[in-house]
Enzyme design. Structure first.
Site, PDB file in Angstrom:
ATOM      1  N   SER A  75      33.108  43.386  46.741  1.00 52.55           N
ATOM      2  CA  SER A  75      32.931  43.103  45.317  1.00 52.55           C
ATOM      3  C   SER A  75      33.187  41.647  44.923  1.00 52.55           C
ATOM      4  O   SER A  75      32.948  41.272  43.774  1.00 52.55           O
ATOM      5  CB  SER A  75      33.835  44.012  44.477  1.00 52.55           C
ATOM      6  OG  SER A  75      33.276  45.293  44.361  1.00 52.55           O
ATOM      7  N   LYS A  78      30.519  39.774  43.087  1.00 53.34           N
ATOM      8  CA  LYS A  78      30.347  39.702  41.634  1.00 53.34           C
ATOM      9  C   LYS A  78      30.702  38.333  41.069  1.00 53.34           C
ATOM     10  O   LYS A  78      30.300  38.006  39.947  1.00 53.34           O
ATOM     11  CB  LYS A  78      31.173  40.805  40.971  1.00 53.34           C
ATOM     12  CG  LYS A  78      30.599  42.187  41.245  1.00 53.34           C
ATOM     13  CD  LYS A  78      31.571  43.311  40.966  1.00 53.34           C
ATOM     14  CE  LYS A  78      30.932  44.651  41.355  1.00 53.34           C
ATOM     15  NZ  LYS A  78      31.900  45.633  41.794  1.00 53.34           N
ATOM     16  N   SER A 140      35.457  45.611  37.820  1.00 52.03           N
ATOM     17  CA  SER A 140      34.625  45.542  39.028  1.00 52.03           C
ATOM     18  C   SER A 140      33.517  46.587  38.989  1.00 52.03           C
ATOM     19  O   SER A 140      33.184  47.209  40.003  1.00 52.03           O
ATOM     20  CB  SER A 140      35.479  45.719  40.292  1.00 52.03           C
ATOM     21  OG  SER A 140      34.811  45.226  41.429  1.00 52.03           O
TER      22      SER A 140
END
Length: 400
Positions: A75, A78, A140
């Site tokens: 993640s 991102k 997230s």
């Protein structure tokens, strides 16, 4: 300021003319007992696949292992998504008030019904872009990342092309993105160094977008979720940046902290638990702040020397650096830096503003630790015919 005086003195002794009179060097202070001791090794995470500590000001990697090895970003992807959105916003292509739809595709692929993290925005409902982005950053949310990608570029695939274009632009040379959220996919790779470059770029280029990373919790509808970066609660100097976890990537954390005027960025990839990635990142931050310091040596556009110019309307040209010259040094050794300038013995007009004329180099204990081109800070046009003729005769006379 003290170092600048010392650097000016060192350069003046080499016969260079400066725009201002250097201040006499202060008397040397007694050396501390620790001055000549080596810096201890950084506290390397025991189980990580790759890790590093980067000085934000200079981009120098102070310590690390496997910094250029390919890793799954999970993640932390991102952060790249945030960078693209901020850059597209700066270009006027999207606005923070845009209504972003949580499409059925985004909801099914990354929503609450999946095994990954989600934002909580309702399917087929719209929310302002800035709120959807916070849902992606703080919680997230994979669903929010997909919805944002669809809004900005029409599809995840098209958005991934933007991600790769911006990654190349900011110097991420070993990364390739295929989605905006970081769920494991073939060909979706990066490196610890590239991630640190990305974090540094987001902080530098889009501070407002970066500020979302320090939000500790976010409520969307009836659901309140905390930021997964545990360091936000443990260290007040930490103000970001992003966690990541998949079974393939392990537990990952890119963190950044600012203490005084110094900022560091750390990356820990492939750790064993949520707590361990925070513990290891904290140790690296503490080590970096304890043993290193960063300084701005020269301002951009400020004259450092005024060498003579032949055959020009002006007889001198001010030279300096086009961007600030920064340096990372072991703490306590700032005053031991020595600077030198490399300029041609003879400069002739015409000289264009911004033209590279030489180099300034800064050394610590004989090793170059920073350097930058010296450029003309203003243009110098050719002088009249008789001045050019006279200077040609003088130059010939000096050469014989």
């Amino acid at each position: 300021m003290r170092l600048r005086s010392l650097l000016f003195v060192a350069l003046a002794t080499a016969g260079l003319a400066f725009a201002q009179t250097p201040v006499p060097a202060p008397a040397a202070k007694p050396a501390a007992l620790s001055d000549n001791l080596p810096i201890p090794d950084a506290p390397a995470p025991a189980t990580s696949k790759a890790w590093l500590v980067m000085d934000y000001a200079t981009g120098e990697v102070l310590a690390g292992e496997n910094v250029d090895a390919a890793v799954d970003p999970a993640s932390i992807t991102k952060v790249m998504t945030s960078y693209v959105i901020a850059a597209e916003m700066a270009a006027g292509k999207v606005k923070p008030t845009d209504q972003v739809m949580m499409s059925e595709n985004a909801w099914r692929s990354g929503g609450a019904g999946t095994d990954g993290s989600y934002s909580g925005f309702e399917v087929n409902q719209a929310a302002p872009l800035v709120e959807m982005e916070k849902g992606m950053v703080v919680q997230s949310g994979n669903d929010a990342a997909i919805a944002l990608a669809e809004h900005v570029a029409g599809s995840e695939a098209a958005f991934a092309q933007l991600m790769n274009a911006y990654a190349k632009k900011i110097g991420m040379t070993r990364s390739h993105f295929v989605n905006p959220h970081g769920l494991t996919a073939e060909g979706h790779v990066t490196t610890a160094r590239d991630l640190a470059i990305l974090g540094r770029a987001l902080i530098r280029d889009f501070p407002e977008a970066y500020s979302y990373n320090k939000i500790k919790e976010l409520t969307v509808g009836p659901i309140t979720q905390p930021n997964r970066n545990l360091l936000l609660w443990r260290d007040p100097s930490v103000d970001g940046i992003k966690t990541g976890h998949t079974s393939a990537a392990g537990y990952c954390l890119m963190a950044s902290a600012k203490r005084g005027e110094q900022r560091l960025v750390t990356v820990v990839m492939g750790n064993t638990s949520e707590n361990q990635r925070a513990v290891d990142s904290q140790a690296l931050l503490n080590w970096g702040f304890r043993f290193y310091e960063s300084h701005k040596l020269y301002e951009a556009g400020k004259p450092l020397a005024q060498p003579k110019v032949w055959k020009g309307e002006a007889n001198q040209v001010a030279v300096g650096v086009s961007v600030p010259l920064l340096v990372s040094t072991p703490r306590g050794k700032y005053d031991r830096l020595k600077a030198s300038m490399d300029l041609p013995k003879s400069l002739e007009a015409p000289i264009a503003k911004g033209q590279k004329l030489g180099m300034v180099k800064v050394a610590l204990d004989g090793k170059i630790v920073a350097s930058a081109p010296l450029v003309a800070l203003q243009a110098v046009e050719e002088g009249g015919f008789f001045k050019r003729l006279w200077h040609s005769l003088l130059m010939w006379w000096q050469s014989v």
